[in-house]
Scaffold this active site. Structure first.
Site: not given
Ligand SMILES: [Zn+2]
Length: 262
Positions: A2-3, A60, A251
């Site tokens: 979740p961002e 967030k 990433r």
């Protein structure tokens, strides 16, 4: 994970369901994995009997005001969410906190991989400061955004994702913001120049707001978005070229080499 858009959707969801209700009982599970900065006993005591009076979000993090008792802080880790439901039996799998409300409904906090965090704070600003979070991505004005970018060393993608610089953007939305702005994920922040910095700022706001409007559901996003096509070799929605995957700071970053020149 979740961002900002996902967490804003959760915040609005709580605001349109559980707000104004009082907690009559609660169930807390795996508390040693989930609860931080406060004892589970104090969390229980503070929540039980508390009226949920407002919601806020910073980056967030989502906050629910407990009338006269400070704020419940929720972070969703990799896979968290909230659910409002009537029957206890309807609670989602991996519910770690379930609040029973005075209208017979329940508000459940879900954290499948136990990477979410629950905490208490006297005030939102104090929490943000203590955690060392940067300004919220949607609250940030162009002037301060320019100052941040011109003073940062390093590449743009990890900078956008650095919560102590700007709060709210993670791996997925940083790719979309850079794609929409036509900026290479490895571009140097301080070398973007005025025009591209402004384009990046506009793209950040547009992407985040668009995602919120579409309930942070990738399938609902405009056809011009990269997000539903984050895969090596996928077709770029802009030029028809091939999407590439590279590693930046450990990433995965997805981008179009044609549309996102350095
Ligand atoms: Zn392209």
């Amino acid at each position: 994970m979740p961002e900002l858009p996902d967490v804003e959707v959760f915040r609005r969801y709580v605001g349109s369901t559980a707000l104004g209700r009082t907690v009559t009982d609660l169930t807390l599970r795996r508390e040693s994995d989930i609860v931080r900065g406060v004892s589970p006993t104090r969390l229980r005591k503070t929540l039980c009997g508390a009226k949920l009076t407002s919601t806020r979000r910073h980056g967030k993090y989502s906050f629910i005001e407990l009338e006269g008792r400070g704020w419940l802080v929720m972070h969703f880790g990799m896979t968290g969410r909230v659910s409002y439901h009537k029957d206890e039996a309807r609670e989602p799998e991996h519910t770690r906190l379930r609040l029973a409300l005075d209208n017979g409904y329940h508000l459940s906090y879900v954290s499948q991989r136990l990477l979410g965090r629950l905490s208490l704070s006297d005030d939102v600003e104090g929490f943000v400061e203590k955690e060392g979070l940067g300004p919220d991505a949607l609250a940030l004005k162009l002037g301060p955004f320019r100052t941040i970018m011109s003073s940062r060393r390093g590449m743009i993608k990890p900078t956008l994702m650095n919560q102590s610089v700007i709060a709210g953007i993670g791996n997925i939305y940083s790719d979309e913001i850079l794609f929409q702005a036509g900026v290479h994920p490895r571009a140097e922040c301080s070398k973007l120049g005025d025009e591209r910095t402004a384009a990046l700022y506009r793209s950040m706001r547009t992407v985040l707001r668009t995602a919120i409007r579409h309930k942070a559901d990738p399938r609902e996003l405009p056809r011009s978005y990269l997000l539903p096509r984050r895969a090596e070799g996928a077709e770029c929605p802009e030029c028809g070229g091939r999407v590439r995957k590279i590693k930046i700071g450990g990433r995965a970053a997805y981008y179009c080499p044609k549309c996102q020149g350095k």
